[in-house]
Scaffold this active site. Structure first.
Site, PDB file in Angstrom:
ATOM      1  N   SER A 175       0.974  -1.048   0.121  1.00 28.92           N
ATOM      2  CA  SER A 175      -0.370   0.199  -0.154  1.00 28.92           C
ATOM      3  C   SER A 175       0.811   1.237  -0.016  1.00 28.92           C
ATOM      4  CB  SER A 175      -1.164  -0.280   1.184  1.00 28.92           C
ATOM      5  OG  SER A 175      -2.046  -0.286   0.899  1.00 28.92           O
ATOM      6  N   SER A 177      -2.765  -7.900  -6.557  1.00 22.25           N
ATOM      7  CA  SER A 177      -2.401  -6.867  -5.597  1.00 22.25           C
ATOM      8  C   SER A 177      -3.860  -6.008  -5.363  1.00 22.25           C
ATOM      9  CB  SER A 177      -1.379  -6.144  -6.233  1.00 22.25           C
ATOM     10  OG  SER A 177      -1.266  -6.007  -7.210  1.00 22.25           O
ATOM     11  N   ASN A 213      -5.836  -7.974  -3.286  1.00 25.99           N
ATOM     12  CA  ASN A 213      -5.520  -8.102  -1.712  1.00 25.99           C
ATOM     13  C   ASN A 213      -4.704  -7.342  -1.271  1.00 25.99           C
ATOM     14  OD1 ASN A 213      -7.589 -10.551  -2.305  1.00 25.99           O
ATOM     15  ND2 ASN A 213      -5.839 -11.086  -3.747  1.00 25.99           N
ATOM     16  N   TYR A 214      -4.349  -6.396  -1.734  1.00 26.01           N
ATOM     17  CA  TYR A 214      -3.134  -5.753  -1.018  1.00 26.01           C
ATOM     18  C   TYR A 214      -2.752  -4.184  -0.933  1.00 26.01           C
ATOM     19  CZ  TYR A 214      -0.682  -9.739  -0.536  1.00 26.01           C
ATOM     20  OH  TYR A 214      -0.074 -11.484  -0.322  1.00 26.01           O
ATOM     21  N   LEU A 215      -4.066  -3.838  -1.716  1.00 24.04           N
ATOM     22  CA  LEU A 215      -3.751  -1.873  -2.113  1.00 24.04           C
ATOM     23  C   LEU A 215      -5.197  -1.399  -1.495  1.00 24.04           C
ATOM     24  CD1 LEU A 215      -2.657  -1.670  -5.328  1.00 24.04           C
ATOM     25  CD2 LEU A 215      -1.138  -1.876  -3.705  1.00 24.04           C
TER      26      LEU A 215
END
Length: 560
Positions: A390, A514, A517-519
Site C-alpha cells: 500500500s 495486489s 488483496n494488498y492495496l
DNA sequence: GGGTCCGACTCAGAAAATTCTAC
DNA sequence: GGTAGAATTTTCTGAGTCGGACC
C-alpha cells in the site's frame, strides 16, 4: 455496517440460507461414443466411465502427459472399476480416450452454436439458481454468497510439481455436508432421500456450509461474497492494522538492525528473516508436510540451496541471489544488494550446512509472529506485505502522476504504480497464449497510424505552401483543419503507443491480486477524486462492490 | 516454552464466460 | 448490423497464513 459491535468472537446473531447446490449427476455417454482398450472397443461400467470422462476432458492438457498425474489417475480409476474391468485394463498407455475427447469437443462447439433462445434459457436457469441459493440472510442484511455451488467431482489439479495431481476428487454428497445456521432460522432441507452430516449453530465462525475434501483431508467452506459486511469489515481492519504498522515501522526497523548483532543465534535469524519479509515482501513460510504438497517455500522455510551469496556482483557489493518456488510454485528470482551485516550473518547461518538444510534453523513462523505480536498488537508477517504494497502504491502514485497528463496517460501512471506493487509481491502470470499475436496486431495498428500521420503531415505541408501562394481565407482554413487532423492523429498514435507500452510491461505480471488483496482501496479512491478520474476506470463492477466501503469513506486527501 | 495438528480464514493464478471492438 | 476474435470479467478451487487446542 458500523451499526453494532459484537462481543469478541461473535460473528452474527441470525443466519439463514438454503444450503448448497450440488453438482449435476453424471450423465452416461451415448452408445455411439466408444472407449478403446488395446485397440478394441470396450464398454465401461457407469462408475468407471465417469472417471474416464474426467481424463478424456483433459486430454489436451499438459497434465495428462505427466508421469505422476497418470500414475495417480490410473490408481484411483482402477478403484472405481468392476473386477472384470480391473483385470482387463492394466496399462493406461493402452487406453484410447480420443473418441470420448472428440465427443466433448463437439459438445462444447454445439454449445457455442446454440441459438439465442437456448442460450437465454440457460441464462435464466442460472439466474433462478442464483436467486434461490446465491443469497443468505445474515443479521439484518441479505448477502451474496461467494461459492454456493459444491465443487463437482474430477481429477485433482495441483499447482506445480504436486505429488497428488491426477487423484480422483470424489463427488460430495449431502451426507458429507455440515450446515451452519442460526437456531431460529429456517434450516435448509437436504435433497429428497438424503440427510446432512450435521447441522450446527456456531456463531463464532462465518461459514454457512463445510465438508472435508478427500485429497488432502482439508475442510472446504461456503462463505460470503467479498461485498458482504462480514468480509468488508475484515478487509478494512486489515488495512487499519497496516496503517498502525506505518506508525511504528521505523522503530521496528531499528530494532531488527540492532538484533543483527545479537549474541543469540535465534535472535539474529529472526532479525534477518524479518528484514527479508520487510524489504522483499516475502511470505512468512510455514513448514509443510513433505510429500503431501509441492515443494515450495516462504521466508522462514528457505533452504540453503535457495540463496547464493556474492561478495561482489555486477559492481555491487554483498549481493544475495534468491531462487526458489513460492506459493503456487511461482518462481521467485531476485538479486538483492544487502547490508554487510546481513551478508555476514547469512554466511554464518550457512556454515557447515547441506543445500537441503534450513537457512533459518532456529526459526519458524510461530516464533516470528510471537515476536511481532510483542512489537505491535495484531502484527504478523503478512502485515508487512500489506503495508509495503500500500505504501508503495501511494508513493508511486505521487511520483508518477503528472497533473498535465490527460486521463489515459494518468491511468497508465496508475497501472505503472500498480505494477510496481505487483513486482514487489512477485505476482506473475503465464504470458497469455495470444500475447505475441495481439502485440503484433497492435504494432501494425501503430504502423498504420504512423503512416496516416505522415500523410496528414504531408497534406498539411502542401496546404501551408498553397496558403502562402494564395493568401486567401479558404486556404487558411484548410491549413487549420489539416493542423487539427495532424494533432488528432498524433493523439491517437500516442494512445496506441501507451497501450502497447502498458501491455508489454504487463506481459508476465498479474495486477489483479495486489489490487484485490494488498492495496488499501482508499488510496485509489482518493487518487481518482483528486485527479477527476472516474472510479470505473480503475475498478470494475465487482471491485466497486467489494470496495464499496472505501468508495464511501475516502476523500481526496486520504493518506494511508 | 515449544511442537503438532486442525480449523478458519485470506490470497492465488488458470480457465471459463461474457462483453467489447473492428471489420 | 452481424460476427469473429480479442479483451475483460467472473468463476473456480488450490495454496497459503495464522491462531488455538492439546500434549
Amino acid at each position: 455496517w458500523e451499526e453494532e459491535r459484537y462481543p469478541e468472537g461473535i460473528k452474527w446473531k441470525f443466519l439463514e440460507h438454503k444450503g448448497p447446490v450440488f453438482a449435476p449427476p453424471y450423465e452416461p455417454l451415448p452408445e455411439n461414443v466408444k472407449f478403446y482398450y488395446d485397440g478394441k472397443v470396450m464398454k465401461l461400467s457407469t462408475k468407471a466411465e465417469e472417471v474416464a470422462t474426467f481424463f478424456a476432458k483433459m486430454l489436451d492438457h499438459e497434465y495428462t502427459t505427466k508421469e505422476i498425474f497418470r500414475k495417480n489417475f490410473f490408481k484411483d480409476w482402477r478403484k472405481e472399476m468392476t473386477s472384470e474391468e480391473k483385470s482387463t485394463i492394466t496399462n493406461l498407455s493402452k487406453c484410447d480416450f480420443t473418441h470420448m475427447s472428440q465427443y466433448f469437443k463437439a459438445q462444447t462447439e454445439a454449445r457455442k452454436q446454440m441459438s439465442k433462445e437456448e442460450k437465454q434459457k440457460i441464462k435464466e436457469e442460472n439466474e433462478r439458481l442464483l436467486k434461490e441459493y446465491g443469497y443468505c440472510v445474515m443479521d439484518n442484511h441479505k448477502e451474496r454468497i461467494a461459492n454456493f455451488k459444491i465443487e463437482p467431482p474430477g481429477l485433482f489439479r495441483g499447482r506445480g510439481n504436486h505429488p497428488k495431481m491426477g487423484m480422483l476428487k470424489r463427488r460430495i454428497m449431502p451426507e458429507d455436508i455440515i450446515i451452519n445456521c442460526s437456531k431460529d432460522s429456517k434450516i435448509p432441507a437436504p435433497p429428497p432421500g438424503h440427510k446432512w452430516k450435521e447441522v450446527r449453530h456456531d456463531n463464532k465462525v462465518t461459514w454457512l456450509v463445510s465438508w472435508t475434501e478427500n485429497i488432502q483431508g482439508s475442510i472446504k467452506y461456503i462463505m460470503l461474497n467479498p461485498s458482504s459486511r462480514i468480509k468488508g469489515e475484515k478487509d478494512w481492519q486489515k488495512y487499519e492494522t497496516a496503517r498502525r504498522l506505518k506508525k511504528c515501522v521505523d522503530k521496528i526497523r531499528n530494532q531488527y538492525r540492532e538484533d543483527w548483532k545479537s549474541k543469540e543465534m535465534k535472535v539474529r535469524q529472526r532479525a534477518v528473516a524479518l528484514y527479508f519479509i520487510d524489504k522483499l515482501a516475502l511470505r512468512a513460510g510455514n513448514e509443510k508436510e513433505e510429500g503431501e504438497t509441492a515443494d515450495t517455500v516462504g521466508c522462514c522455510s528457505l533452504r540453503v540451496e535457495h540463496i547464493k551469496l556474492h561478495p561482489e556482483l555486477d559492481g555491487q557489493e554483498y549481493v544475495v541471489e534468491f531462487d526458489f518456488l513460492g506459493k503456487d510454485s511461482i518462481r521467485y528470482y531476485n538479486k538483492v544488494p544487502v547490508e554487510k551485516r546481513v551478508f555476514k550473518n547469512l554466511q554464518l547461518f550457512m556454515e557447515n550446512k547441506q543445500p537441503e538444510d534450513d537457512l533459518f534453523d532456529r526459526l519458524n513462523t510461530s516464533i516470528l509472529n510471537k515476536h511481532l505480536q510483542d512489537l505491535m498488537e495484531g502484527l504478523t508477517a503478512k502485515v508487512f506485505r500489506t503495508y509495503n504494497a500500500s505504501i508503495t502504491l501511494q508513493q508511486q502514485l505521487k511520483e508518477l502522476t503528472n497533473p498535465d497528463d490527460n486521463i489515459p496517460a494518468k491511468i497508465l501512471s496508475y497501472n505503472r504504480a500498480n505494477r510496481a506493487v505487483a513486482i514487489l509481491c512477485n505476482h506473475q502470470r503465464a504470458p497469455p497464449k495470444t500475447f505475441e499475436k495481439s502485440m503484433m496486431n497492435l504494432q501494425s495498428k501503430i504502423d498504420a497510424k504512423k503512416e496516416q500521420l505522415a500523410d496528414a503531415r504531408r497534406e498539411l505541408k502542401s496546404a501551408k505552401a498553397d496558403a502562402k501562394v494564395r493568401r486567401d481565407e479558404k486556404s487558411k482554413k484548410t491549413v487549420e483543419s489539416k493542423k487539427k487532423a495532424v494533432q488528432r492523429i498524433e493523439e491517437q498514435l500516442m494512445k496506441l503507443e501507451v497501450q502497447a507500452t502498458d501491455r508489454e510491461e504487463n506481459k508476465q505480471i498479474a495486477l489483479g491480486t495486489s489490487k484485490l488483496n494488498y492495496l488499501d482501496p482508499r488510496i485509489s479512491v482518493a487518487w481518482c477524486k483528486k485527479w477527476g478520474i472516474p472510479i470505473e476506470k480503475i475498478y470494475n463492477k465487482t471491485q466497486r462492490e467489494k470496495f464499496a466501503w472505501a468508495i464511501d469513506m475516502a476523500e481526496e486527501d486520504y493518506e494511508f
